[in-house]
Design a protein around this motif. Structure first.
Motif, mmCIF file in Angstrom:
data_model
loop_
_atom_site.group_PDB
_atom_site.id
_atom_site.type_symbol
_atom_site.label_atom_id
_atom_site.label_comp_id
_atom_site.label_asym_id
_atom_site.label_seq_id
_atom_site.Cartn_x
_atom_site.Cartn_y
_atom_site.Cartn_z
ATOM 1 N N LEU A 131 0.757 -1.200 0.105
ATOM 2 C CA LEU A 131 0.106 -0.103 -0.240
ATOM 3 C C LEU A 131 1.092 1.362 -0.225
ATOM 4 O O LEU A 131 0.212 2.780 0.266
ATOM 5 N N GLY A 132 2.146 1.080 -0.344
ATOM 6 C CA GLY A 132 2.999 2.582 0.032
ATOM 7 C C GLY A 132 3.946 3.167 1.283
ATOM 8 O O GLY A 132 4.304 3.456 1.280
ATOM 9 N N ILE A 133 3.456 2.185 2.193
ATOM 10 C CA ILE A 133 3.827 2.437 3.361
ATOM 11 C C ILE A 133 5.430 1.769 4.193
ATOM 12 O O ILE A 133 5.901 0.806 3.382
ATOM 13 N N ASN A 134 6.133 2.627 4.589
ATOM 14 C CA ASN A 134 7.492 2.430 3.868
ATOM 15 C C ASN A 134 7.511 0.982 5.318
ATOM 16 O O ASN A 134 7.102 1.040 6.038
ATOM 17 N N GLY A 135 8.907 0.763 5.240
ATOM 18 C CA GLY A 135 9.207 -0.438 5.400
ATOM 19 C C GLY A 135 9.018 -0.760 7.474
ATOM 20 O O GLY A 135 8.762 -1.377 8.065
ATOM 21 N N LYS A 136 9.528 0.022 7.684
ATOM 22 C CA LYS A 136 10.262 0.774 9.409
ATOM 23 C C LYS A 136 7.982 1.153 9.679
ATOM 24 O O LYS A 136 8.423 0.114 10.579
ATOM 25 N N ILE A 137 7.590 1.269 9.516
ATOM 26 C CA ILE A 137 6.049 2.316 9.865
ATOM 27 C C ILE A 137 5.261 0.321 9.419
ATOM 28 O O ILE A 137 4.706 0.668 9.979
ATOM 29 N N ALA A 138 5.995 0.173 8.407
ATOM 30 C CA ALA A 138 4.652 -1.050 8.003
ATOM 31 C C ALA A 138 5.574 -2.425 9.292
ATOM 32 O O ALA A 138 3.872 -3.366 9.395
ATOM 33 N N GLY A 139 6.551 -2.901 9.259
ATOM 34 C CA GLY A 139 6.772 -3.297 10.658
ATOM 35 C C GLY A 139 5.634 -3.028 11.921
ATOM 36 O O GLY A 139 5.730 -3.742 12.472
ATOM 37 N N LEU A 140 6.043 -1.734 12.501
ATOM 38 C CA LEU A 140 5.105 -0.951 14.066
ATOM 39 C C LEU A 140 3.947 -1.283 13.145
ATOM 40 O O LEU A 140 3.075 -1.739 14.828
ATOM 41 N N LEU A 141 2.939 -0.878 12.231
ATOM 42 C CA LEU A 141 1.517 -1.057 11.990
ATOM 43 C C LEU A 141 1.620 -3.389 12.523
ATOM 44 O O LEU A 141 0.488 -3.442 13.030
ATOM 45 N N THR A 142 2.267 -3.710 12.424
ATOM 46 C CA THR A 142 1.791 -5.267 11.939
ATOM 47 C C THR A 142 1.876 -5.352 13.320
ATOM 48 O O THR A 142 1.625 -5.825 13.753
ATOM 49 N N GLU A 143 3.192 -5.302 13.943
ATOM 50 C CA GLU A 143 3.449 -5.330 16.026
ATOM 51 C C GLU A 143 1.186 -4.861 16.248
ATOM 52 O O GLU A 143 1.457 -5.486 17.515
ATOM 53 N N PHE A 144 1.476 -3.408 15.590
ATOM 54 C CA PHE A 144 0.410 -2.951 16.552
ATOM 55 C C PHE A 144 -1.279 -3.863 16.836
ATOM 56 O O PHE A 144 -1.846 -3.952 17.065
ATOM 57 N N VAL A 145 -1.284 -4.388 15.369
ATOM 58 C CA VAL A 145 -2.675 -4.930 15.211
ATOM 59 C C VAL A 145 -2.872 -6.840 15.653
ATOM 60 O O VAL A 145 -3.724 -7.057 15.444
ATOM 61 N N THR A 146 -1.681 -7.404 15.118
ATOM 62 C CA THR A 146 -1.570 -8.686 15.547
ATOM 63 C C THR A 146 -1.150 -9.305 17.031
ATOM 64 O O THR A 146 -1.115 -8.275 17.644
ATOM 65 N N ILE A 147 -1.607 -10.432 17.403
ATOM 66 C CA ILE A 147 -1.271 -10.810 18.744
ATOM 67 C C ILE A 147 -0.798 -12.376 18.303
ATOM 68 O O ILE A 147 -0.970 -13.157 17.791
ATOM 69 N N ASP A 148 0.521 -12.464 18.812
ATOM 70 C CA ASP A 148 0.997 -14.001 18.821
ATOM 71 C C ASP A 148 1.146 -14.588 17.366
ATOM 72 O O ASP A 148 1.138 -15.440 17.112
ATOM 73 N N GLY A 149 1.507 -13.063 16.356
ATOM 74 C CA GLY A 149 2.185 -13.448 15.706
ATOM 75 C C GLY A 149 0.965 -13.727 14.205
ATOM 76 O O GLY A 149 1.329 -13.815 12.849
ATOM 77 N N SER A 150 -0.329 -13.554 14.483
ATOM 78 C CA SER A 150 -1.312 -13.634 13.908
ATOM 79 C C SER A 150 -2.160 -12.476 13.531
ATOM 80 O O SER A 150 -2.483 -11.427 15.602
ATOM 81 N N LEU A 151 -3.596 -12.265 12.794
ATOM 82 C CA LEU A 151 -4.127 -11.417 12.901
ATOM 83 C C LEU A 151 -5.481 -12.052 13.837
ATOM 84 O O LEU A 151 -6.070 -12.864 13.651
ATOM 85 N N PRO A 152 -5.568 -11.394 15.197
ATOM 86 C CA PRO A 152 -6.880 -11.597 15.965
ATOM 87 C C PRO A 152 -7.820 -11.824 16.114
ATOM 88 O O PRO A 152 -8.728 -10.228 15.736
ATOM 89 N N LEU A 153 -9.124 -12.353 16.225
ATOM 90 C CA LEU A 153 -10.406 -12.449 16.038
ATOM 91 C C LEU A 153 -10.835 -11.722 17.390
ATOM 92 O O LEU A 153 -10.723 -11.986 18.680
ATOM 93 N N GLY A 154 -11.631 -10.447 16.756
ATOM 94 C CA GLY A 154 -11.943 -9.547 18.523
ATOM 95 C C GLY A 154 -11.308 -8.557 18.120
ATOM 96 O O GLY A 154 -11.676 -7.500 19.103
ATOM 97 N N LEU A 155 -10.320 -8.129 17.065
ATOM 98 C CA LEU A 155 -9.523 -6.785 17.868
ATOM 99 C C LEU A 155 -10.027 -6.783 16.761
ATOM 100 O O LEU A 155 -10.684 -6.523 15.749
ATOM 101 N N HIS A 156 -11.042 -4.357 17.256
ATOM 102 C CA HIS A 156 -11.434 -3.760 16.298
ATOM 103 C C HIS A 156 -11.081 -4.127 14.508
ATOM 104 O O HIS A 156 -12.067 -4.245 13.290
#
Length: 568
Positions: free
Chosen positions: A137-162
């Motif tokens: 989507l054009g987001i730089n690698g560093k920010i993409a990594g931070l966003l990934t950590e922000f939206v995941t739990i235990d290495g995957s997308l969690p059911l129930g997170l908004h």
């Protein structure tokens, strides 16, 4: 308004784009810290082939919960701006303006229905897949990594997170393209509602192996036990709705039959007597709530076939003096919640509106400190300008602040720990002021108190010479008493205080929110106009905006837009 997530270059800038303070974001992206912010809920699956439990992860910390909701809304707008396929025309789950009815509509009357389910849908979307998606989507690698950590739990997308459903829909864009193409080549029609895939056709539908192969190509697996093809003469269902009628989806026949039977016996014997007779392991109130849920669901789907269903049920409730209510959740931990209430009058096109803002917080001290610091910094700056003598007397007040102070404080408000609820109605005359003020409190307060179940609540209302203090206090007492009579969720204790702006620094928050709302409501649609930018900065803080005259509730799902000529 689309916020461009390609802009942030570091963690601090990303926090601003999400709408969270940097310290909380830092904790939320630490894998070892994350578990302390979340609660696991277990829900038993129903049905012969669905025994067991699955995990829902929800935000346990209120400010973090708000940040995830803010991110979900803002990122949705961003992706719509940069990815022309999103939301995909064939995706109906968790997409604004689309529903299970819309998902089922295109399959109505089809002789053949193929239903498939993606196994472990959310957990199968890994951190690695999400990071690649963010970068695409054009987001730089560093920010993409931070966003990934922000939206995941235990290495995957969690059911129930908004944000999870929205992010899953982005991940599935290529999947939807492939199934869309397959359906068109086969003379069929395809839709997806989260993990439920439906393909309908007249003469044939794709083979099971083809479905499996496409899912495998996109990193998913088919749930073997949930795959089925229904043929002419069999009952056809899509996302729980019958699609045998070629015109419209319908609620399942068995559900409607059982509901009619329950309502018949409620009318014949009375609701309480009927629920006592059937012997289901539930309280009378749970039984009333259960029937009400079915009535709302069926009447929504069967608007034309059963137009009087809700009114008939309402008459049965009124006959016995019963109401829908939800009992206290016993395992609530004690909370202390403050509400700060302020009001303003808004003149627009010859009409005057009275608006009230209820600001809810569990961290009054932080708001007081931030407000005092912002005011002190402004007063100590010899070059800051503004009405300093007035500010010194009345404290931080929007009307008496210059543009620099307004912007500075609004920047701080966007990450402060509070939620706001706003209600407004047309003021027909000055004689109507007190009655309208009290009516607006009655409109907004019950649900706010229900949300403060088992909490100790202070409601601090700005003094107003046009309103008798006793009327405000009695209205709040009556609301609490009504919830108690109906055994509804409610605070343990409520204290009502009437005070002035100079006494309570936190009044600055509802004061600014009302001023920003007023400016936005009367603005044009220029996204660069200052009052539009102010509102957009704080949009996620306005949890509910209620038009009391029209009964319209504006929220994230139904965003408030500026008033148009003759339409306010």
């Amino acid at each position: 308004m689309a916020i461009d997530f390609r802009v942030p270059a570091d963690q601090s800038e990303l926090a601003q784009h999400i709408g969270i303070d940097e310290g909380r974001l830092a904790l939320a992206i630490q894998p070892d810290k994350k578990k302390s912010f979340f609660a696991k809920h277990y829900i038993e699956k129903r049905g012969k082939h669905r025994r067991g439990e699955y995990r829902i992860v929800s935000e346990a910390e209120p400010l973090l919960a708000d940040a995830y909701k803010s991110f979900a809304r803002r990122f949705d707008f961003f992706v719509r701006a940069v990815e022309s396929r999103f939301p995909h025309a064939s995706a109906y789950g968790y997409v604004r303006g689309r529903s299970t009815i819309d998902n089922a509509m295109g399959h109505c009357g089809a002789p053949l229905i193929l239903n498939a389910d993606i196994a472990g849908f959310f957990p199968s979307i890994s951190s690695a897949r999400l990071k690649v998606m963010f970068e695409q989507l054009g987001i730089n690698g560093k920010i993409a990594g931070l966003l990934t950590e922000f939206v995941t739990i235990d290495g995957s997308l969690p059911l129930g997170l908004h944000p999870s459903p929205m992010l899953a829909n982005i991940i599935c864009l290529d999947l939807d393209d492939k199934f869309d193409k397959l359906a068109m080549e086969s003379g069929c029609f395809y839709t997806r509602y989260a993990d439920d895939i439906t393909i309908s056709g007249r003469n044939s539908v794709p083979k099971k192996e083809i479905i499996k192969n496409i899912l495998s190509e996109e990193g998913f697996c088919l749930s073997e036990r949930k795959f089925r093809i229904t043929k002419p003469g069999q009952s056809h269902y899509v996302t729980g709705l019958s699609v045998s009628d070629p015109k419209l989806p319908h609620a399942p026949r068995v559900m409607k039959k059982n509901l009619r039977q329950e309502l018949y016996y409620c009318g014949k014997y009375g609701i309480v007597d009927h629920l006592s007779r059937i012997g289901i392991d539930e309280t009378i109130q749970k039984g009333i709530n259960r029937i009400d849920g079915f009535v709302r669901y069926v009447s929504h789907i069967e608007k034309e076939a059963l137009p009087h269903l809700r009114s008939d049920w309402g008459n049965l409730l009124n006959k016995e003096g019963l109401e829908i209510s939800y009992t206290t959740i016993e395992d609530h931990s004690p909370r202390e919640i403050d509400f700060f209430v302020d009001e303003t009058e808004i003149d627009h096109e010859g009409s005057c509106y009275l608006a009230l803002s209820f600001v809810q917080t569990e961290d009054t001290k932080q708001i007081e400190f931030t407000t005092m610091y912002a005011l002190r910094r402004h007063m100590a700056d010899p070059f800051s300008g503004g009405h300093k003598k007035v500010l010194e007397k009345k404290k931080l007040h929007y009307t008496d602040s210059n543009e620099d102070l307004r912007k500075s404080y609004i920047d701080k408000l966007s990450i402060l720990p509070f939620r706001a609820y706003l209600v407004f109605g047309k003021l027909k005359s000055s004689d109507n002021y007190e009655d309208l003020y009290i009516e607006l409190i009655k409109k907004i307060l019950p649900h706010r108190l229900m949300a403060c179940d088992q909490a100790v609540v202070r409601i601090i209302v700005e003094e107003n010479s046009k309103i008798k203090k006793s009327k405000i206090i009695n209205t709040i007492k009556d609301t609490q008493s009504s919830l108690e009579r109906n055994n509804n969720r409610r605070p343990l204790l409520i204290e009502t205080i009437i005070g002035g702006k100079s006494e309570y620094l936190c009044f600055s928050v509802p004061d600014f929110l009302l001023a920003v709302f007023s400016g936005y409501a009367k603005s044009n649609t220029d996204p660069n106009e200052r009052r539009v930018l102010f509102f957009e900065k704080l949009r996620d803080k306005y949890r509910v905006i209620l038009d009391a005259d029209k009964g319209i509730v504006y929220s994230r799902k139904r965003p408030f837009e500026p008033w148009r000529s003759g339409n306010c």
